[in-house]
Motif scaffolding. Sequence first.
Motif, PDB file in Angstrom:
ATOM      1  N   LYS A 246      41.685  74.340  50.535  1.00  0.00           N
ATOM      2  CA  LYS A 246      41.380  72.984  50.982  1.00  0.00           C
ATOM      3  C   LYS A 246      41.555  72.921  52.489  1.00  0.00           C
ATOM      4  N   ALA A 248      37.043  72.660  52.058  1.00  0.00           N
ATOM      5  CA  ALA A 248      36.122  73.612  51.447  1.00  0.00           C
ATOM      6  C   ALA A 248      34.955  73.974  52.357  1.00  0.00           C
ATOM      7  N   HIS A 249      34.132  72.998  52.709  1.00  0.00           N
ATOM      8  CA  HIS A 249      32.893  73.264  53.442  1.00  0.00           C
ATOM      9  C   HIS A 249      33.169  73.965  54.765  1.00  0.00           C
ATOM     10  N   ILE A 255      37.616  80.818  51.454  1.00  0.00           N
ATOM     11  CA  ILE A 255      37.244  80.883  50.042  1.00  0.00           C
ATOM     12  C   ILE A 255      36.759  82.284  49.693  1.00  0.00           C
ATOM     13  N   ALA A 269      38.042  74.729  45.060  1.00  0.00           N
ATOM     14  CA  ALA A 269      37.893  74.360  46.460  1.00  0.00           C
ATOM     15  C   ALA A 269      37.729  72.844  46.519  1.00  0.00           C
ATOM     16  N   TYR A 270      38.442  72.214  47.454  1.00  0.00           N
ATOM     17  CA  TYR A 270      38.429  70.754  47.564  1.00  0.00           C
ATOM     18  C   TYR A 270      37.521  70.345  48.717  1.00  0.00           C
ATOM     19  N   HIS A 271      36.365  69.769  48.371  1.00  0.00           N
ATOM     20  CA  HIS A 271      35.462  69.179  49.356  1.00  0.00           C
ATOM     21  C   HIS A 271      36.064  67.828  49.727  1.00  0.00           C
ATOM     22  N   ILE A 301      29.569  76.308  48.773  1.00  0.00           N
ATOM     23  CA  ILE A 301      30.976  76.470  48.399  1.00  0.00           C
ATOM     24  C   ILE A 301      31.094  77.345  47.156  1.00  0.00           C
ATOM     25  N   ALA A 306      33.941  79.862  44.936  1.00  0.00           N
ATOM     26  CA  ALA A 306      34.707  78.864  44.197  1.00  0.00           C
ATOM     27  C   ALA A 306      34.182  78.719  42.772  1.00  0.00           C
ATOM     28  N   LEU A 309      34.639  72.926  41.884  1.00  0.00           N
ATOM     29  CA  LEU A 309      34.343  72.159  43.080  1.00  0.00           C
ATOM     30  C   LEU A 309      34.930  70.760  42.908  1.00  0.00           C
TER      31      LEU A 309
END
Length: 321
Positions: A246, A248-249, A255, A269-271, A301, A306, A309
């Motif tokens: 975290k 993510a993008h 990642i 992964a935390y967007h 991602i 990942a 998502l």
Amino acid sequence: MQRFRPYRLNQTVRDKYAEVHLSAGDFVQPYFVVDGVGIRQELKSLAGVWHFSIDELLKELARLAKTGVDKILLFGVLDSERKDARGSQAYAPNNLVARAVAAIKRAYPQFTLITDVCLCGYTDHGHCGLTDGQNVLNAETLPLLADMAVTHARAGADIVAPSAMQDGQVAAIRAALSAADCAQTKILGYSAKYASNLYSPFREAAQSAPAFGDRRAYQMDYRNISQALPEVAADIEEGADIVMVKPAHTYLDIIQRVRTQFPQIPLAAYHTSGEYMLLKAAAQAGLCAEIPTALEILTAIKRAGADWLITYYAQTITEHL
């Protein structure tokens, strides 16, 4: 001469040769739950995201269920007058999140229910642990995080997700879950969580901004790569079932490195809220088409490695797949 354009001739051909595909099972939808009845209030800081009372959240989940998304991440949002220095409502029996978990499990047992485990939304100082002056106390915080996780597990949470970035938090929670006869509850570690400028909309939504200082003393420095893999390794050794990067993008390189180093463990992964709102703002300004751009970013991602998502776009995107 090699020819590549035949692989891109039209949409049917492009779909045939596409290597990464998004599906509803990839997504985790976050929700913010508040005390009260009949509350559904859109957040100024997070367009298209709401504070829900438990009864209204159950109605919203009926809509989510139709999309095929089967995982949700739950955050409790507490009124300021109920906060204290020790964050006691975070681990109190039958607290807000525990009641929400029990209600959701009764109504929608098919959902995998993940709960955030951190004190920041429950302390009057907004930090993720107990404090002594300006310092956040690591060892003294661990038992409270463990108690919070047990409270959620006993209510029916499938997965607890410690996000406080305190050393040893996964081990403390794993031991407490076992002692409480909740060993079946899984742990999703916020393993490589960076001190990012992209959390501001979330902090307003969760009412968890620190009253003094910041969180750079315990969240990772975004200039660093080398610490990410040991952080993840430590969580796995302590008993995490799933790990997370975290944001993510903007952290696709992290990642990818975690995926390569730890191929055997599920990776989330935390967007984040800031990444979400930057895209919202760009679309509103006419700089991009929102849904196609969101699809591109979320696919990237997943392409980086990942498995899950976590994104405020989960419900919206799956309606367009």
